[in-house]
Each structure stands twice: as structure tokens, then as C-alpha cells.
Motif scaffolding. Structure first.
Motif, short mmCIF file in Angstrom:
data_model
loop_
_atom_site.label_atom_id
_atom_site.label_comp_id
_atom_site.label_asym_id
_atom_site.label_seq_id
_atom_site.Cartn_x
_atom_site.Cartn_y
_atom_site.Cartn_z
N UNK A 137 39.43 42.58 49.22
CA UNK A 137 38.47 42.77 48.15
C UNK A 137 39.20 43.47 47.15
N UNK A 138 40.09 44.21 47.34
CA UNK A 138 40.80 45.24 46.33
C UNK A 138 41.64 44.61 45.39
N UNK A 139 42.36 43.35 45.81
CA UNK A 139 43.08 42.51 45.19
C UNK A 139 42.38 41.85 44.29
N UNK A 140 41.03 41.45 44.80
CA UNK A 140 40.30 40.44 43.88
C UNK A 140 39.64 41.12 42.88
N UNK A 141 39.25 42.44 42.96
CA UNK A 141 38.78 43.17 41.79
C UNK A 141 39.72 43.51 40.79
N UNK A 142 41.11 43.69 41.30
CA UNK A 142 42.18 43.95 40.40
C UNK A 142 42.42 42.81 39.60
N UNK A 143 42.56 41.57 40.29
CA UNK A 143 42.93 40.33 39.57
C UNK A 143 41.76 40.16 38.44
N UNK A 144 40.63 40.25 38.85
CA UNK A 144 39.48 39.80 37.99
C UNK A 144 39.40 40.88 36.75
N UNK A 150 42.14 42.34 35.58
CA UNK A 150 43.37 41.84 34.83
C UNK A 150 42.98 40.61 33.79
N UNK A 151 42.17 39.59 34.36
CA UNK A 151 41.82 38.65 33.59
C UNK A 151 40.96 38.90 32.55
N UNK A 152 39.91 39.84 32.86
CA UNK A 152 39.00 40.10 31.80
C UNK A 152 39.54 40.91 30.87
N UNK A 153 40.66 41.67 31.05
CA UNK A 153 41.38 42.38 30.05
C UNK A 153 42.28 41.54 29.17
N UNK A 154 42.83 40.45 29.60
CA UNK A 154 43.69 39.39 28.97
C UNK A 154 42.72 38.72 28.10
N UNK A 155 41.72 38.20 28.67
CA UNK A 155 40.57 37.23 27.58
C UNK A 155 39.95 38.24 26.66
N UNK A 156 39.84 39.62 26.93
CA UNK A 156 39.47 40.65 25.82
C UNK A 156 40.54 40.71 24.53
N UNK A 157 41.85 40.56 24.81
CA UNK A 157 42.82 40.78 23.93
C UNK A 157 42.86 39.17 23.13
#
Length: 320
Positions: free
Chosen positions: A304-311, A313-320
Motif C-alpha cells: 500500500x505504501x508503494x501504491x501511494x508513492x507511485x500514485x 509520482x504519476x500525479x506529479x508528472x502529469x501536473x508538469x
């Protein structure tokens, strides 16, 4: 002519001399990094990796009793038998269902509540901010078991002044009932966790560049719009960190339901995965089963911690 030739011949040693300080600097950086990381690495190995490795080792062994169970037990290799027993135990799966519902209620409330309080304090609308921060953080300074005892007193019929007050208004509330015991546990955790997470968000908000806030104000953004569209996106990293830590803490729920187990039959001895582990180890003396359940809980927590981190990271990349 001879002078020029001698100068050309002396050029390579000067280049080697220039490269030598850079190698020395890198060596010094490696030594400094090793010195600084050694205490952390030693603690990580001592308090995390060694216990995890020992738990994995114990999970593959169990007690085998001869005859009808009256003979002396001996430790034997059981392979994955303990894992299969845990995964097939309805009480363990029910405990995971309970903790999943607890996470769905607790994590959004504690994260959004702490964020709202931090934004309110950062806006300048609250007077005596230092006093307000201290009062909000004070419940976190109370040990968890003491906080649980205090709230258990307030939840117990015949003792609680809150229940008596509601009774005078002809309102009957059973805080330890079937449908209210989990919200009561969430309330205890919120009381302890809101102030701590608020401090994290408030520190992140104080680090924001003031010129960014001033630019949003000049552009005509109001207080709410500035908070939601300017401040919150900038402190996304702190938001993700609080979400992940709150989730990890929620999965380790133990103290509050363990105390309530003595006051209400709605909380049994295997109410949460941690209580299941405690019951298997110290009441049934089945350390292999307890170790297997601990490893399963660790795997779920890491996933679950890995899933939160990946999620995030994807949100941050999409925001850029």
C-alpha cells in the motif's frame, strides 16, 4: 626554444595535479557519507531487518506434539502451513475488513482535517496562533494508552458525564455498540493525530515563498481560492507523506481496541490484524502463526505504501 620545450614537457604533471584534488574531494565525500549513514544503517538492521528476518524464519516452523497432545512439543519445519492457516482463518480476514473500513474513515478525516486547520492558521484569521498550535498539538503529547483510557471513561455508561448529559435530553447514545464502536475508535485516533499532522502542514505552508501568495492576491484570488489552487498544490509532497504515514499507522491499530476489548463484547480478541498477532503469540503460544500473520501484514503495508508513492509520482508528472 629550449625553454618552450621544457614548459610543454611540464604540462602533463600539472594536469595530474589538477585531477588529484577532485579525487581527494570525492574520497572525502564518500567517507563523510559513510560516517553519516552508519548510525542509521545500524539502527535499520538492528530494529527492522533482523526482526523481520527472524519473523520470516519463525513463520516456517511450528510446535508438533506427540500422542494426543499431552507429550512434550518439538519444533518442526512446517513450510507454508502457517501462512495457509492465517489466510484461511475467517477471524484474520474479518480483522483486515475491519481495518480497511477504519482506514477509509480515519485517513481522509485526519488528513483533510489537519490540512484545513493548517490552512486556517496560515491565513492569519486566527488570533493567538502559537497558543492554538500548542493546544491542538497537546493531545498528541499524551501517550496513546492514556488517551484511550480517558476516552473509554467517557464512553462507558454509568461513568461518562457525556452520556448522562445526553440522557437528560432524552437522547440515548451507546458509544460501544455494534455500529458505533468503530467510529468511537476513529474519534480517539483523530483526537491524537490531528495536531501532529497539522504541525507538518503548517511548517510546509510557512516555507512557501511569500511572493507567490502575493502574486495570487494581486491577480484577484480570494483566500479560499489561494488556499486550494496555490498553497495545496505546492505542498503536495507533505500531503502525500502524511497520507502514507497515516495509512501505515492505521494498519497498525492496536492500543484503542485492545483496551475496549475489556469494556464491550463488540471488540473481540482478534478485532484487528495486530490483535490477531498478539492473541496467537501470547494467548495461544503459536509463534509460527503469529510470525506468518506479521509477515502478511508487513507485505500488505509495504504494498500500500508503494501504491501511494507511485500514485503521487504519476500525479506529479502529469501536473508538469
Amino acid at each position: 626554444m629550449s625553454t618552450v620545450i621544457s614548459q610543454k614537457r611540464k604540462a602533463p604533471p600539472s594536469a595530474a595535479a589538477a585531477a588529484s584534488p577532485s579525487r581527494t574531494g570525492r574520497r572525502q565525500h564518500r567517507i563523510a557519507a559513510t560516517v553519516l549513514l552508519t548510525p542509521f544503517t545500524a539502527l535499520l538492521v538492528a530494529v527492522f531487518l533482523v526482526p523481520v528476518g527472524y519473523a520470516i524464519y519463525l513463520s516456517f516452523f511450528g510446535e508438533d506434539h506427540e500422542g494426543l497432545g499431552f507429550g512434550g512439543g518439538r519444533t518442526v519445519f512446517t513450510g507454508l502451513r502457517s501462512y495457509l492457516a492465517v489466510l484461511q482463518d475467517p477471524s484474520f480476514l474479518t480483522g483486515f475488513g475491519t481495518i480497511a473500513l477504519y482506514c477509509l474513515i480515519f485517513v481522509p478525516l485526519v488528513v483533510l482535517g489537519a490540512l484545513a486547520i493548517a490552512l486556517l492558521l496560515d491565513s492569519g484569521l486566527v488570533r493567538l496562533r502559537r497558543t492554538a498550535q500548542m493546544l491542538l498539538y497537546l493531545p498528541h503529547a499524551v501517550p496513546g494508552i492514556i488517551a484511550a483510557v480517558i476516552w473509554l471513561y467517557l464512553y462507558t455508561p454509568g461513568l461518562s458525564p457525556i452520556i448522562k448529559l445526553f440522557g437528560q435530553a432524552d437522547i440515548t447514545i451507546d458509544f460501544l455498540g455494534l455500529h458505533t464502536v468503530l467510529p468511537s475508535i476513529v474519534n480517539i485516533a483523530l483526537w491524537s493525530g490531528l495536531g501532529y499532522n497539522m504541525i507538518i502542514f503548517y511548517a510546509a505552508l510557512q516555507a512557501l515563498p511569500r511572493e507567490v501568495i502575493e502574486a495570487a492576491t494581486i491577480d484577484g484570488a480570494g483566500g479560499i481560492r489561494t488556499a486550494l489552487q496555490v498553497k495545496v498544490p505546492i505542498i503536495r509532497g507533505s500531503l502525500v507523506m502524511v497520507c502514507m504515514f497515516s495509512l501505515i499507522g492505521a494498519l497498525q491499530l492496536f492500543t484503542e481496541p485492545m483496551l475496549m476489548n475489556q469494556a464491550t463484547p463488540m471488540v473481540n480478541s482478534r478485532f484487528t490484524p495486530n490483535m490477531y498477532i498478539f492473541d496467537a503469540a501470547f494467548r495461544r503460544n503459536n509463534y509460527g502463526l503469529a510470525s506468518a500473520a506479521s509477515v502478511i501484514l508487513l507485505v500488505v503495508t509495504c504494498a500500500l505504501s508503494y501504491a501511494v508513492t507511485r500514485w503521487s509520482g504519476r500525479r506529479e508528472r502529469s501536473a508538469r
